[in-house]
Design an enzyme around this catalytic site. Structure first.
Site, PDB file in Angstrom:
ATOM      1  N   GLY A  14    -106.120 -50.793 -28.495  1.00  0.00           N
ATOM      2  CA  GLY A  14    -106.127 -50.148 -27.180  1.00  0.00           C
ATOM      3  C   GLY A  14    -106.895 -48.841 -27.195  1.00  0.00           C
ATOM      4  N   SER A  79     -98.400 -50.956 -25.744  1.00  0.00           N
ATOM      5  CA  SER A  79     -97.807 -51.065 -24.398  1.00  0.00           C
ATOM      6  C   SER A  79     -98.919 -51.083 -23.364  1.00  0.00           C
ATOM      7  CB  SER A  79     -96.900 -49.861 -24.075  1.00  0.00           C
ATOM      8  OG  SER A  79     -96.394 -49.992 -22.755  1.00  0.00           O
ATOM      9  N   LYS A  95     -90.579 -55.667 -22.633  1.00  0.00           N
ATOM     10  CA  LYS A  95     -90.279 -56.168 -23.981  1.00  0.00           C
ATOM     11  C   LYS A  95     -90.902 -55.301 -25.076  1.00  0.00           C
ATOM     12  CE  LYS A  95     -90.287 -60.733 -24.660  1.00  0.00           C
ATOM     13  NZ  LYS A  95     -90.723 -62.139 -24.493  1.00  0.00           N
ATOM     14  N   GLY A 106     -86.624 -51.200 -37.178  1.00  0.00           N
ATOM     15  CA  GLY A 106     -86.037 -52.013 -38.243  1.00  0.00           C
ATOM     16  C   GLY A 106     -86.970 -52.072 -39.446  1.00  0.00           C
ATOM     17  N   TYR A 149     -92.102 -49.766 -16.681  1.00  0.00           N
ATOM     18  CA  TYR A 149     -92.733 -48.910 -17.699  1.00  0.00           C
ATOM     19  C   TYR A 149     -91.837 -47.710 -18.000  1.00  0.00           C
ATOM     20  CZ  TYR A 149     -96.484 -46.110 -19.863  1.00  0.00           C
ATOM     21  OH  TYR A 149     -97.255 -45.361 -20.718  1.00  0.00           O
ATOM     22  N   LYS A 153     -89.876 -46.978 -21.545  1.00  0.00           N
ATOM     23  CA  LYS A 153     -90.171 -45.797 -22.362  1.00  0.00           C
ATOM     24  C   LYS A 153     -88.926 -44.935 -22.550  1.00  0.00           C
ATOM     25  CE  LYS A 153     -94.626 -46.279 -23.206  1.00  0.00           C
ATOM     26  NZ  LYS A 153     -95.178 -46.328 -24.568  1.00  0.00           N
ATOM     27  N   TYR A 163     -81.610 -44.463 -33.932  1.00  0.00           N
ATOM     28  CA  TYR A 163     -81.955 -44.747 -35.336  1.00  0.00           C
ATOM     29  C   TYR A 163     -82.023 -43.456 -36.136  1.00  0.00           C
ATOM     30  CZ  TYR A 163     -82.685 -49.759 -35.641  1.00  0.00           C
ATOM     31  OH  TYR A 163     -82.482 -51.119 -35.711  1.00  0.00           O
TER      32      TYR A 163
END
Ligand code: UDP
Length: 331
Positions: A14, A79, A95, A106, A149, A153, A163
């Protein structure tokens, strides 16, 4: 034995992802680019394919991510990022911001990598605080056209913070304000490529609303420098990176007409629903924590960007999807 640091960059093909690949290659990292090419383009990174310290995976990060070997850093930049794109592909947008970041986090946990996520000024929605500081929680319509969007975000930030606090993962969050530069897609619907494309094709410039809404445009090299510094900082809370030089969209259209040396007229269309009325980053935090501030003025940056668009082929310039914003104006 490879001694280079290894970094995974999602959304590598991108606009921003490809500039990040260039920067980390320049810093002698081993760069692993990942993209499913829905909105990214291989052309943005094909110059890197011949390098031994660059690899590319054509993969959707919303699905389980496997990367062999060690990883020191992950930058999550995959994205869709323009209102037209995320209206065209709303589910993928949700997603990649939710499942995609979960997969990245992860992976980071397994590899012991530090993660930096691309968040956005859209988390502030149509802001009631001006300029926007990181402490402002925002004014977002979850079910409006931008909701897919903005909420993706916002979820991404929440997941990243979870996390960090629960698993002790090293995380960084950048809130990116409007950014421009070479490799923006001419047909992504964002205002700068829209205006420059229209001027180059001899069309009228389409101002949405009365043109009094404001934005603050940051040149891509400045943004990349901010990302680089934040990644290497020890700060886990969100940091705004953007250029505070604010301008109305009406004035911006005039600047583009002058820059392109054309005599195009402007035409007015309805303002899209929930289009933020004003936007300007407060960059006090970035200045204090990272010693960062933008260096490239809008006139310099626009010239560099214009030169890039001028180098495109006639075919690219006249691609039929340009200006197809009919679905964007949701009444
Ligand atoms: N805009 C416009 N004409 C266009 C495209 C966009 O007037 O052809 C306006 C849009 O309504 C918004 C501003 O320009 O107020 C910036 O739009 P963009 O899509 O670039 O980014 P965002 O709204 O996400 O900041």
């Amino acid at each position: 034995m490879e001694t280079r640091k290894r970094i995974l960059i999602t959304g590598a093909a991108g606009f921003l992802g490809s500039h990040l690949c260039d920067r980390f290659i320049k810093e002698n990292y081993h760069v692993i680019g990942m993209d499913n090419l829905i909105t990214g383009r291989l052309k943005n990174i094909e110059h890197l394919f011949k390098l031994e310290n660059f690899e590319f995976y054509n993969h959707d990060v919303s699905k389980y991510i496997h990367v062999p070997g060690e990883l020191d850093y992950i930058l999550h930049f995959a994205s869709p990022a323009s209102p037209i794109d995320y209206l065209k592909i709303p589910i993928q947008t949700l997603k990649v911001g939710s499942l995609g970041i979960h997969n990245c986090l992860g992976l980071a946990k397994v590899k012991g990598a530090r993660v930096l996520i691309a968040s956005t000024s859209e988390v502030y929605g149509d802001p009631t605080v001006h300029p926007q500081t990181e402490e402002y929680w925002g004014n977002v319509n979850p079910v409006g056209p931008r909701g897919v969007y903005d909420e993706a975000k916002r979820f991404q930030e929440a997941m990243t913070m979870a996390y960090h606090t629960y698993h002790g993962l090293e995380t960084r969050i950048i809130r990116i304000f409007n950014t421009y530069g070479p490799r923006m897609r001419l047909n992504d619907g964002r205002v700068l490529p829209a205006f420059i494309g229209q001027a180059l094709r001899g069309e009228d410039l389409t101002i949405f609303g009365d043109g009094s809404q404001t934005r603050s445009f940051c040149y891509v090299d400045d943004l990349v420098e901010g990302i680089y510094r934040l990644l290497h900082s020890d700060y886990a809370e969100p940091v705004n990176i953007g250029n505070p030089d604010e301008i109305t969209i009406g004035q911006f259209a005039e600047e583009i007409i002058k820059l392109t040396n054309t005599n195009q007229k402007v035409v007015y269309h309805d303002l899209p629903v929930n289009d933020p009325k004003q936007r300007q980053p407060d960059i006090t935090k970035a200045k204090a924590l990272l010693g960062w501030e933008p260096k490239v003025s809008r006139s310099e940056g626009l010239k560099l960007t214009y030169d890039y668009f001028c180098s495109l082929s006639e075919e690219e310039l006249r691609h039929k999807e340009h200006n197809n914003f009919d679905n964007y104006i949701v009444k």
